[in-house]
Structure formats: structure tokens, C-alpha cells
Design a protein around this motif. Structure first.
Motif, PDB file in Angstrom:
ATOM      1  N   HIS A  50     -29.705  12.537 -61.760  1.00  0.00           N
ATOM      2  CA  HIS A  50     -30.095  13.265 -62.969  1.00  0.00           C
ATOM      3  C   HIS A  50     -31.597  13.353 -63.150  1.00  0.00           C
ATOM      4  O   HIS A  50     -32.313  12.480 -62.742  1.00  0.00           O
ATOM      5  CB  HIS A  50     -29.453  12.702 -64.232  1.00  0.00           C
ATOM      6  CG  HIS A  50     -29.604  13.622 -65.389  1.00  0.00           C
ATOM      7  ND1 HIS A  50     -30.552  13.420 -66.352  1.00  0.00           N
ATOM      8  CD2 HIS A  50     -28.965  14.734 -65.724  1.00  0.00           C
ATOM      9  CE1 HIS A  50     -30.467  14.385 -67.235  1.00  0.00           C
ATOM     10  NE2 HIS A  50     -29.510  15.185 -66.872  1.00  0.00           N
ATOM     11  N   ASN A  51     -32.025  14.427 -63.762  1.00  0.00           N
ATOM     12  CA  ASN A  51     -33.452  14.667 -63.900  1.00  0.00           C
ATOM     13  C   ASN A  51     -34.117  13.809 -64.964  1.00  0.00           C
ATOM     14  O   ASN A  51     -35.266  13.441 -64.840  1.00  0.00           O
ATOM     15  CB  ASN A  51     -33.698  16.147 -64.194  1.00  0.00           C
ATOM     16  CG  ASN A  51     -33.393  17.002 -62.998  1.00  0.00           C
ATOM     17  OD1 ASN A  51     -33.490  16.536 -61.869  1.00  0.00           O
ATOM     18  ND2 ASN A  51     -33.014  18.245 -63.216  1.00  0.00           N
ATOM     19  N   SER A  70     -32.957  11.908 -60.656  1.00  0.00           N
ATOM     20  CA  SER A  70     -32.905  12.635 -59.385  1.00  0.00           C
ATOM     21  C   SER A  70     -33.898  12.096 -58.365  1.00  0.00           C
ATOM     22  O   SER A  70     -33.641  12.150 -57.160  1.00  0.00           O
ATOM     23  CB  SER A  70     -33.134  14.124 -59.609  1.00  0.00           C
ATOM     24  OG  SER A  70     -34.372  14.354 -60.240  1.00  0.00           O
ATOM     25  N   LYS A  93     -38.895  24.238 -57.408  1.00  0.00           N
ATOM     26  CA  LYS A  93     -37.961  23.189 -57.825  1.00  0.00           C
ATOM     27  C   LYS A  93     -38.187  21.951 -56.975  1.00  0.00           C
ATOM     28  O   LYS A  93     -38.546  22.049 -55.807  1.00  0.00           O
ATOM     29  CB  LYS A  93     -36.516  23.653 -57.672  1.00  0.00           C
ATOM     30  CG  LYS A  93     -36.159  24.831 -58.562  1.00  0.00           C
ATOM     31  CD  LYS A  93     -34.739  25.257 -58.318  1.00  0.00           C
ATOM     32  CE  LYS A  93     -34.400  26.489 -59.123  1.00  0.00           C
ATOM     33  NZ  LYS A  93     -33.083  26.997 -58.759  1.00  0.00           N
ATOM     34  N   TYR A  95     -36.865  18.619 -55.085  1.00  0.00           N
ATOM     35  CA  TYR A  95     -35.744  17.947 -54.420  1.00  0.00           C
ATOM     36  C   TYR A  95     -36.290  16.639 -53.856  1.00  0.00           C
ATOM     37  O   TYR A  95     -37.496  16.455 -53.748  1.00  0.00           O
ATOM     38  CB  TYR A  95     -35.174  18.824 -53.298  1.00  0.00           C
ATOM     39  CG  TYR A  95     -34.673  20.155 -53.805  1.00  0.00           C
ATOM     40  CD1 TYR A  95     -33.344  20.303 -54.200  1.00  0.00           C
ATOM     41  CD2 TYR A  95     -35.524  21.245 -53.917  1.00  0.00           C
ATOM     42  CE1 TYR A  95     -32.888  21.514 -54.693  1.00  0.00           C
ATOM     43  CE2 TYR A  95     -35.074  22.459 -54.409  1.00  0.00           C
ATOM     44  CZ  TYR A  95     -33.759  22.588 -54.792  1.00  0.00           C
ATOM     45  OH  TYR A  95     -33.304  23.787 -55.287  1.00  0.00           O
ATOM     46  N   ASP A 125     -27.255  23.615 -58.308  1.00  0.00           N
ATOM     47  CA  ASP A 125     -28.515  23.310 -57.638  1.00  0.00           C
ATOM     48  C   ASP A 125     -28.801  21.828 -57.864  1.00  0.00           C
ATOM     49  O   ASP A 125     -28.856  21.360 -59.010  1.00  0.00           O
ATOM     50  CB  ASP A 125     -29.619  24.176 -58.241  1.00  0.00           C
ATOM     51  CG  ASP A 125     -30.925  24.085 -57.504  1.00  0.00           C
ATOM     52  OD1 ASP A 125     -31.250  22.993 -56.960  1.00  0.00           O
ATOM     53  OD2 ASP A 125     -31.643  25.093 -57.465  1.00  0.00           O
ATOM     54  N   ALA A 127     -31.474  20.237 -57.716  1.00  0.00           N
ATOM     55  CA  ALA A 127     -32.729  20.007 -58.436  1.00  0.00           C
ATOM     56  C   ALA A 127     -32.522  19.994 -59.949  1.00  0.00           C
ATOM     57  O   ALA A 127     -33.294  19.368 -60.669  1.00  0.00           O
ATOM     58  CB  ALA A 127     -33.758  21.071 -58.069  1.00  0.00           C
ATOM     59  N   THR A 128     -31.490  20.652 -60.432  1.00  0.00           N
ATOM     60  CA  THR A 128     -31.254  20.734 -61.870  1.00  0.00           C
ATOM     61  C   THR A 128     -29.945  20.065 -62.289  1.00  0.00           C
ATOM     62  O   THR A 128     -29.590  20.091 -63.467  1.00  0.00           O
ATOM     63  CB  THR A 128     -31.232  22.202 -62.334  1.00  0.00           C
ATOM     64  OG1 THR A 128     -30.206  22.901 -61.630  1.00  0.00           O
ATOM     65  CG2 THR A 128     -32.580  22.869 -62.080  1.00  0.00           C
ATOM     66  N   TYR A 130     -26.913  17.236 -63.065  1.00  0.00           N
ATOM     67  CA  TYR A 130     -26.710  15.943 -63.743  1.00  0.00           C
ATOM     68  C   TYR A 130     -26.063  15.057 -62.685  1.00  0.00           C
ATOM     69  O   TYR A 130     -24.944  15.336 -62.231  1.00  0.00           O
ATOM     70  CB  TYR A 130     -25.793  16.145 -64.957  1.00  0.00           C
ATOM     71  CG  TYR A 130     -25.583  14.897 -65.769  1.00  0.00           C
ATOM     72  CD1 TYR A 130     -26.568  14.444 -66.643  1.00  0.00           C
ATOM     73  CD2 TYR A 130     -24.393  14.180 -65.674  1.00  0.00           C
ATOM     74  CE1 TYR A 130     -26.365  13.302 -67.405  1.00  0.00           C
ATOM     75  CE2 TYR A 130     -24.191  13.037 -66.441  1.00  0.00           C
ATOM     76  CZ  TYR A 130     -25.178  12.608 -67.298  1.00  0.00           C
ATOM     77  OH  TYR A 130     -24.978  11.475 -68.050  1.00  0.00           O
ATOM     78  N   TYR A 142     -22.840  15.697 -58.166  1.00  0.00           N
ATOM     79  CA  TYR A 142     -23.736  16.548 -58.926  1.00  0.00           C
ATOM     80  C   TYR A 142     -22.912  17.416 -59.877  1.00  0.00           C
ATOM     81  O   TYR A 142     -22.015  18.136 -59.438  1.00  0.00           O
ATOM     82  CB  TYR A 142     -24.540  17.452 -57.983  1.00  0.00           C
ATOM     83  CG  TYR A 142     -25.334  16.688 -56.955  1.00  0.00           C
ATOM     84  CD1 TYR A 142     -26.680  16.414 -57.158  1.00  0.00           C
ATOM     85  CD2 TYR A 142     -24.747  16.242 -55.774  1.00  0.00           C
ATOM     86  CE1 TYR A 142     -27.418  15.715 -56.224  1.00  0.00           C
ATOM     87  CE2 TYR A 142     -25.476  15.533 -54.832  1.00  0.00           C
ATOM     88  CZ  TYR A 142     -26.807  15.281 -55.056  1.00  0.00           C
ATOM     89  OH  TYR A 142     -27.540  14.587 -54.130  1.00  0.00           O
ATOM     90  N   GLU A 144     -23.031  20.264 -63.227  1.00  0.00           N
ATOM     91  CA  GLU A 144     -23.895  21.264 -63.833  1.00  0.00           C
ATOM     92  C   GLU A 144     -24.593  20.690 -65.069  1.00  0.00           C
ATOM     93  O   GLU A 144     -25.757  21.004 -65.337  1.00  0.00           O
ATOM     94  CB  GLU A 144     -23.083  22.497 -64.219  1.00  0.00           C
ATOM     95  CG  GLU A 144     -23.910  23.628 -64.765  1.00  0.00           C
ATOM     96  CD  GLU A 144     -23.077  24.855 -65.080  1.00  0.00           C
ATOM     97  OE1 GLU A 144     -23.687  25.848 -65.530  1.00  0.00           O
ATOM     98  OE2 GLU A 144     -21.854  24.839 -64.903  1.00  0.00           O
ATOM     99  N   ASN A 145     -23.888  19.831 -65.807  1.00  0.00           N
ATOM    100  CA  ASN A 145     -24.446  19.238 -67.013  1.00  0.00           C
ATOM    101  C   ASN A 145     -23.650  17.987 -67.386  1.00  0.00           C
ATOM    102  O   ASN A 145     -22.607  17.703 -66.798  1.00  0.00           O
ATOM    103  CB  ASN A 145     -24.450  20.252 -68.164  1.00  0.00           C
ATOM    104  CG  ASN A 145     -23.083  20.871 -68.382  1.00  0.00           C
ATOM    105  OD1 ASN A 145     -22.075  20.171 -68.473  1.00  0.00           O
ATOM    106  ND2 ASN A 145     -23.038  22.192 -68.452  1.00  0.00           N
TER     107      ASN A 145
END
Length: 159
Positions: A50-51, A70, A93, A95, A125, A127-128, A130, A142, A144-145
Motif C-alpha cells: 500500500h502507498n 508499497s 509512477k 514501482y 496498477d 503503483a496505486t 492497496y 494488490y 484496487e482500494n
């Protein structure tokens, strides 16, 4: 049968990448001190996601089910590594990879920059995404959210 074949292929691929990066699996998933652009392959822990930096578990380690930053994940090996990974910027982005092979591969291979959200089965992606530890050895998934992850858990889809 096709699903079994794809899963087997994925396991073999991750295993080969792990060997190529000189990593050794560990029984625990511990957070190591952050290192600036240097990865100590002898002390790698596996997998993450996660970011935003989530709170660490009370024991000072991330555990199965925890969201992870991440920058502590090798996005080629899909593994929480326990320390800051090498940054690789692609098309604006960020990575992360654990070694020079990963750092070279990320910009050249779009497939390692994408994953499938286990809840929606849609491409995300890395890079974005969760990122959540899903395995006992730091394997990550990974989403999406965060909401997709919560729905995934609520519906009992995790292993």
C-alpha cells in the motif's frame, strides 16, 4: 484444470524470480529498518502492499492481513521485503524492486507493473494498489482500494 495450470505457472515464475534475486524465504515476516536504495539480500523477508504507511502490528512486524507500504514490497516478486526497496519510476509512477534485475525489468515488462485484484478480478496498477500481506511468508496481493479488500475478507474469499 486451466486455473490449476495458471497457478502452477505463477508459482514457478515467482520461485524463479526469487532465486534470481538471491532471496531466501523466512518463516516470519518482520519489518527491518529502512535502507536508502540498498537491499541486503542476505536479510530479505518476503512480500507486501500500500502507498500510505499503515500502522504496524503491536509486535513491530506486519502480519498476514496487514496492509503494507508499497516501498517495502518487491513488485516483481510480489513480496513484502521488510525494508525499503529500490525505486523505479515509470511514466510518472513509482514501482519498487529488490535488486538490479528487478530495477531493470520493471520498466521493460508491463506485466510486472500490473496485478489482478482478487476481489473484482480486474487489472490494477501496482503503483496505486492497496497492498496486503496474504501469505504466512509475506506474499502480497494488490487490491484496487481498501474497500475491495474489506469486501474480499467479509465474503470469506481469502485463503
Amino acid at each position: 484444470m486451466r486455473t490449476f495450470g495458471m497457478k502452477s505457472l505463477a508459482v514457478v515464475g515467482v520461485s524463479l524470480l526469487t532465486i534470481a534475486c538471491g532471496e531466501a524465504k523466512k518463516e516470519t515476516v518482520e519489518a527491518a529498518p529502512a535502507q536508502e536504495n540498498h537491499v541486503d539480500h542476505a536479510n530479505h523477508d518476503m512480500h507486501a502492499m500500500h502507498n500510505d504507511t499503515p500502522a504496524m502490528a503491536a509486535s513491530g512486524t506486519y502480519k498476514k492481513g496487514d496492509a503494507v507500504p508499497s516501498d517495502l514490497v518487491c513488485m516483481v516478486n510480489d513480496a513484502y521485503m521488510g525494508n525499503k526497496q529500490l525505486e523505479v519510476e515509470v511514466e510518472g509512477k513509482m514501482y519498487y524492486g529488490c535488486c538490479e534485475m528487478c530495477k531493470t525489468r520493471i520498466p521493460q515488462d508491463a506485466t510486472v507493473r500490473a496485478a489482478v485484484d482478487p476481489y473484482t478480478l480486474k487489472s490494477v496498477d501496482k503503483a496505486t494498489a492497496y497492498i496486503v500481506i496474504i501469505g504466512n511468508n509475506g506474499e502480497v496481493a494488490y487490491f484496487e482500494n481498501e474497500d475491495n479488500y474489506k469486501k474480499f475478507v467479509a465474503e470469506g474469499k481469502q485463503g
